[in-house]
Scaffold this active site. Structure first.
Site, PDB file in Angstrom:
ATOM      1  N   GLU A  14      11.674  18.339  48.272  1.00 49.54           N
ATOM      2  CA  GLU A  14      11.079  19.847  48.458  1.00 49.54           C
ATOM      3  C   GLU A  14      10.521  20.117  46.990  1.00 49.54           C
ATOM      4  O   GLU A  14      10.417  19.331  46.027  1.00 49.54           O
ATOM      5  CB  GLU A  14      12.280  20.663  48.933  1.00 49.54           C
ATOM      6  CG  GLU A  14      13.573  20.763  47.812  1.00 49.54           C
ATOM      7  CD  GLU A  14      14.572  21.691  48.141  1.00 49.54           C
ATOM      8  OE1 GLU A  14      14.392  22.456  48.935  1.00 49.54           O
ATOM      9  OE2 GLU A  14      15.638  21.351  47.630  1.00 49.54           O
ATOM     10  N   ARG A  36      23.528  31.454  56.453  1.00 48.37           N
ATOM     11  CA  ARG A  36      23.468  30.410  55.627  1.00 48.37           C
ATOM     12  C   ARG A  36      24.453  30.562  54.411  1.00 48.37           C
ATOM     13  O   ARG A  36      25.087  29.643  54.163  1.00 48.37           O
ATOM     14  CB  ARG A  36      22.036  30.295  55.099  1.00 48.37           C
ATOM     15  CG  ARG A  36      22.004  28.892  54.147  1.00 48.37           C
ATOM     16  CD  ARG A  36      20.405  28.829  53.742  1.00 48.37           C
ATOM     17  NE  ARG A  36      19.905  29.903  52.906  1.00 48.37           N
ATOM     18  CZ  ARG A  36      18.614  29.824  52.435  1.00 48.37           C
ATOM     19  NH1 ARG A  36      17.696  29.211  52.809  1.00 48.37           N
ATOM     20  NH2 ARG A  36      18.054  30.995  51.652  1.00 48.37           N
ATOM     21  N   LYS A  49      23.544  26.338  49.271  1.00 44.80           N
ATOM     22  CA  LYS A  49      22.786  27.205  48.104  1.00 44.80           C
ATOM     23  C   LYS A  49      23.627  27.729  47.090  1.00 44.80           C
ATOM     24  O   LYS A  49      24.414  28.602  47.199  1.00 44.80           O
ATOM     25  CB  LYS A  49      21.968  28.371  48.857  1.00 44.80           C
ATOM     26  CG  LYS A  49      20.898  28.857  48.201  1.00 44.80           C
ATOM     27  CD  LYS A  49      19.805  29.656  48.839  1.00 44.80           C
ATOM     28  CE  LYS A  49      18.741  30.524  47.993  1.00 44.80           C
ATOM     29  NZ  LYS A  49      18.031  29.601  47.033  1.00 44.80           N
TER      30      LYS A  49
END
Ligand code: PMP
Length: 288
Positions: free
Chosen positions: A182, A50, A149
């Protein structure tokens, strides 16, 4: 405490970044939060993958191979004598000039911090957590993809401020179409009529590593799952609801926007997910 900086360990007092680092000036950089359980790093390869995807998405060329970063993670944990803890892996754009351009930032900075983790109180897992929906919307994926992220967490921080201001620890964030995206630092799952449902990345969710683990657990338990757009109504009428995240693990939610979820107590399916998750974290990690 020893901190890993670029190519080796340094003492905490020497672990410093430049005021010209674009990570500081613009939130230009990426990070990962990883757990260490009983001397094993949980889902290390998944976190590093990721990180690589985040780097690619923001056109940040990391000069370190996956193997080098993975060795650096282990070295940092060992140097600090940790068996259980939280690892923060940060890659900044590096030092540049006082402008947005990435052209002068020729050396990304790698920082690895491995520390004890501040666990959520056990009471959250036993009695469940109450949460609310906050007004701040999750970033539109076409503006700043929530799948990256990035070091720019202000969107989530604004939502967290709203939640804490009202006395809550976590909050649901909707996307700009009004669907559930989320929480500020966790993914959302509902159980409705025996099915597990979670918003997709295109609805504004981070592709959480714990989220993926929850989907693996659903397969193991034979619980059908799907990604779907979800409204607040869907959340309110769910039989069970839980959140997933590296720090939170799997947390049962017992109330959303003053509506009790199910009978207002942590549900039996959520308990099975948490039990399986806790079994996995001690059996599946990469040894230091
Ligand atoms: N969403 C957001 C916004 C997050 O910051 C995180 C990580 N704290 C998550 C979801 C959960 O992702 P993971 O399971 O990989 O920790």
């Amino acid at each position: 405490m020893k901190i890993y900086m670029n190519d080796g360990l340094v003492d905490q007092s020497e672990a410093k970044v430049s005021v010209f680092d674009h990570g500081l000036l613009y939130g230009d950089g990426i990070f990962e939060g990883i757990r260490l359980y009983n001397g094993c790093v949980f889902k290390l390869e998944e976190h590093l993958e990721r990180l690589e995807y985040s780097a690619k998405a923001i056109m940040l060329e990391m000069p370190w191979s996956r193997k080098e970063i993975s060795n650096a993670v282990r070295e940092t944990c060992s140097a600090n004598g940790l068996k259980d803890g939280y690892i923060r892996l940060v890659v900044t754009r590096g030092v540049g000039s006082l402008g947005l351009s990435i052209k002068n930032c020729d050396r990304p900075q790698l920082i690895i911090i491995a520390d004890k983790i501040q666990l959520y109180p056990e009471e959250f897992y036993e009695n469940g957590l109450k949460i609310i929906t906050v007004p701040t919307r999750r970033c539109n994926p076409a503006a700043l993809p929530p799948t990256v992220k990035s070091l720019n967490y202000l969107n989530n921080i604004l939502a967290k401020i709203e939640a804490q201001h009202l006395g809550y620890h976590e909050a649901i964030m909707l996307n700009d179409q009004g669907y559930v995206a989320e929480c500020t630092g966790d993914n959302v799952f509902i159980i409705h009529k025996g099915e597990l449902i979670t918003p997709s990345a295109s609805a504004g969710a981070l592709k959480g590593i714990t989220r993926d683990t929850a989907l693996e657990i659903a397969e193991e338990l034979g619980i059908p799952w799907r990604e779907s757009n979800m409204t607040r109504y869907d959340v309110w009428v769910a039989e069970e609801l839980f959140l997933t995240g590296t720090a939170a693990e799997i947390i049962p939610i017992v109330e959303v926007d003053a509506r009790p979820i199910g009978d207002g107590k942590p549900g039996p399916i959520t308990a099975k997910f948490l039990e399986s998750f806790r079994r996995r974290v001690v059996s599946e990690g990469t040894m230091l």
